[in-house]
Design a protein around this motif. Structure first.
Motif, short mmCIF file in Angstrom:
data_model
loop_
_atom_site.label_atom_id
_atom_site.label_comp_id
_atom_site.label_asym_id
_atom_site.label_seq_id
_atom_site.Cartn_x
_atom_site.Cartn_y
_atom_site.Cartn_z
N HIS A 78 -0.50 8.74 2.68
CA HIS A 78 -0.67 8.02 1.67
C HIS A 78 0.98 8.21 0.97
N GLY A 79 1.69 9.35 1.81
CA GLY A 79 2.97 9.73 0.78
C GLY A 79 4.02 8.54 1.98
N ASP A 80 3.27 8.14 3.06
CA ASP A 80 4.02 7.35 3.78
C ASP A 80 3.90 5.62 3.07
N ILE A 81 3.11 5.47 2.43
CA ILE A 81 3.36 4.31 1.47
C ILE A 81 4.35 4.22 0.62
N TYR A 82 4.03 5.41 -0.29
CA TYR A 82 4.89 5.43 -1.04
C TYR A 82 6.54 5.29 -0.58
N MET A 83 6.92 5.58 0.58
CA MET A 83 8.55 5.41 1.20
C MET A 83 7.79 3.47 1.54
N LEU A 84 7.14 3.34 2.13
CA LEU A 84 7.37 2.11 2.24
C LEU A 84 8.20 1.08 0.47
N GLY A 85 7.30 1.96 -0.43
CA GLY A 85 7.89 1.37 -2.35
C GLY A 85 8.60 1.17 -2.41
N ALA A 86 9.40 2.36 -2.29
CA ALA A 86 10.77 2.45 -1.97
C ALA A 86 11.47 1.15 -0.86
N TYR A 87 11.29 0.77 0.17
CA TYR A 87 12.17 0.43 0.99
C TYR A 87 11.99 -1.53 0.28
N VAL A 88 10.38 -1.43 -0.15
CA VAL A 88 10.00 -3.06 -0.50
C VAL A 88 10.55 -2.60 -2.15
N GLY A 89 10.63 -2.25 -3.32
CA GLY A 89 12.16 -1.91 -3.98
C GLY A 89 13.89 -1.99 -3.64
N GLY A 243 7.94 5.20 -5.27
CA GLY A 243 8.73 5.02 -4.89
C GLY A 243 10.15 4.42 -5.48
N VAL A 244 9.29 3.01 -6.25
CA VAL A 244 10.96 2.41 -6.80
C VAL A 244 11.60 3.52 -8.13
#
Length: 332
Positions: A78-89, A243-244
């Motif tokens: 789940h923490g890496d899902i959050y990281m992917l969210g930052a990259y999408v943003g 993440g964003v």
């Protein structure tokens, strides 16, 4: 950076547009009393910094606690899902030249779909397997996301563009940045939306039924597969939003940024009582505030991460079910 894990992805928010985190010793003036020295001002300053940090932890912790409440699964990816969210943003703001709110919505949608795909492709085939098999799979999924991202996007940190104004508000001597207000406001709105979904929608009632008794929910005609997928989508979307928010607050993202915040959010969920949504939120804010106070003191700032995991040990020893967790009985 590619070969090891960074000890912390949440530095004290120094920099332009950030509320300064001054060490406590600098506040003690010679011959002054506590009020004159500014210690009260610094106390409330760190409360504000801690609430901002706790807001991010809370959005991540909600995903942990919802998935556990439905599946009894600790999703360590789940923490890496959050990281992917930052990259999408990041890509929405840099490549599409969109603002903060479109980036937030795009990240939530994309990461919500990603969460569903992970559940369908990775976790669903293992539902009948032992808990240790699912746990090892979750850890493996975490590493897969991290190093796949590192391979395609390089391990180099990227600077998040300034999508929000660097406005500073002064409440007396207390400093509040516009970013902090946006983080808190976004978190409150998302939490209220989550509360409405869980309490008043048909899918929310189905989620509560599955969480209470999966077998009985099946007998009542509830599609458990749809409920689980929706739960993953909801939790992943909240992590994508976090993440964003981290991107606009700390301005730097990298493929390993999800490790430590993910673990701390997990501790927050355990502290509040994993499976309890209010408990996860309260636990996240408590950890965020405590961490802010520890990082404000130069002498003990290095122990900020250690404090979180020491707290986990104390919780497991003294109150294993957390503040709001209920004792579960195993069915024979």
């Amino acid at each position: 950076m590619a070969g090891g894990r960074s000890p912390s992805r949440f530095p004290v928010p120094y920099g332009r547009g950030r509320a300064p985190a001054l060490p406590f010793p600098s506040l003690l003036k010679k011959g002054g009393n506590i009020l004159d020295s500014g210690i009260i001002v610094q106390f409330f300053q760190q409360i504000i910094n801690g609430i901002s940090l706790g807001s991010i932890y809370a959005l991540i912790a909600l995903g942990y606690t919802m998935v556990y409440g439905i599946m009894r699964l600790i999703n360590f990816a789940h923490g890496d899902i959050y990281m992917l969210g930052a990259y999408v943003g990041f890509f929405v703001t840099t490549q599409l030249q969109l603002g903060f709110f479109p980036a937030l919505i795009c990240s939530m949608v994309v990461i919500g779909i990603t969460g569903v795909l992970i559940e369908k492709l990775v976790y669903k085939p293992l539902r009948s397997s032992s808990k240790i098999s699912i746990l090892i799979t979750a850890i493996g999924m975490s590493l897969f996301i991290e190093y796949t991202t590192m391979y395609f996007l390089t391990p180099q940190p990227r600077t998040f563009p300034p999508v929000l104004p660097n406005t500073i508000f002064h409440l007396g001597d207390i400093i509040v940045s516009f970013q902090q207000l946006v983080i808190l406001g976004s978190t409150v709105v998302l939490m209220l939306l989550l509360w409405y979904i869980v309490q008043y929608t048909k899918m929310g009632k189905a989620m509560r039924a599955v969480s209470y008794d999966t077998d009985a929910a099946l007998l009542m005609g509830i599609n458990v597969d749809h409920v689980i997928s929706f739960t993953f989508a909801l939790g992943s979307a909240l992590a994508g939003a976090a993440g964003v928010l981290v991107g606009i607050y700390y301005n730097t993202i990298d493929p390993l940024m999800g490790i430590m915040p993910g673990l701390k959010a997990f501790v927050a969920a355990v502290f509040g009582g994993i499976g309890s949504i209010p408990g996860a939120v309260i636990g996240a804010f408590i950890i965020g505030i405590c961490e802010s106070f520890i990082k404000a003191n130069e002498t003990i700032a290095v122990f900020s991460n250690a404090f979180t995991f020491a707290l986990l040990i104390v919780i497991l020893l003294c109150k294993p079910n957390g503040l709001f967790g209920e004792k579960l009985t195993e069915k024979v």
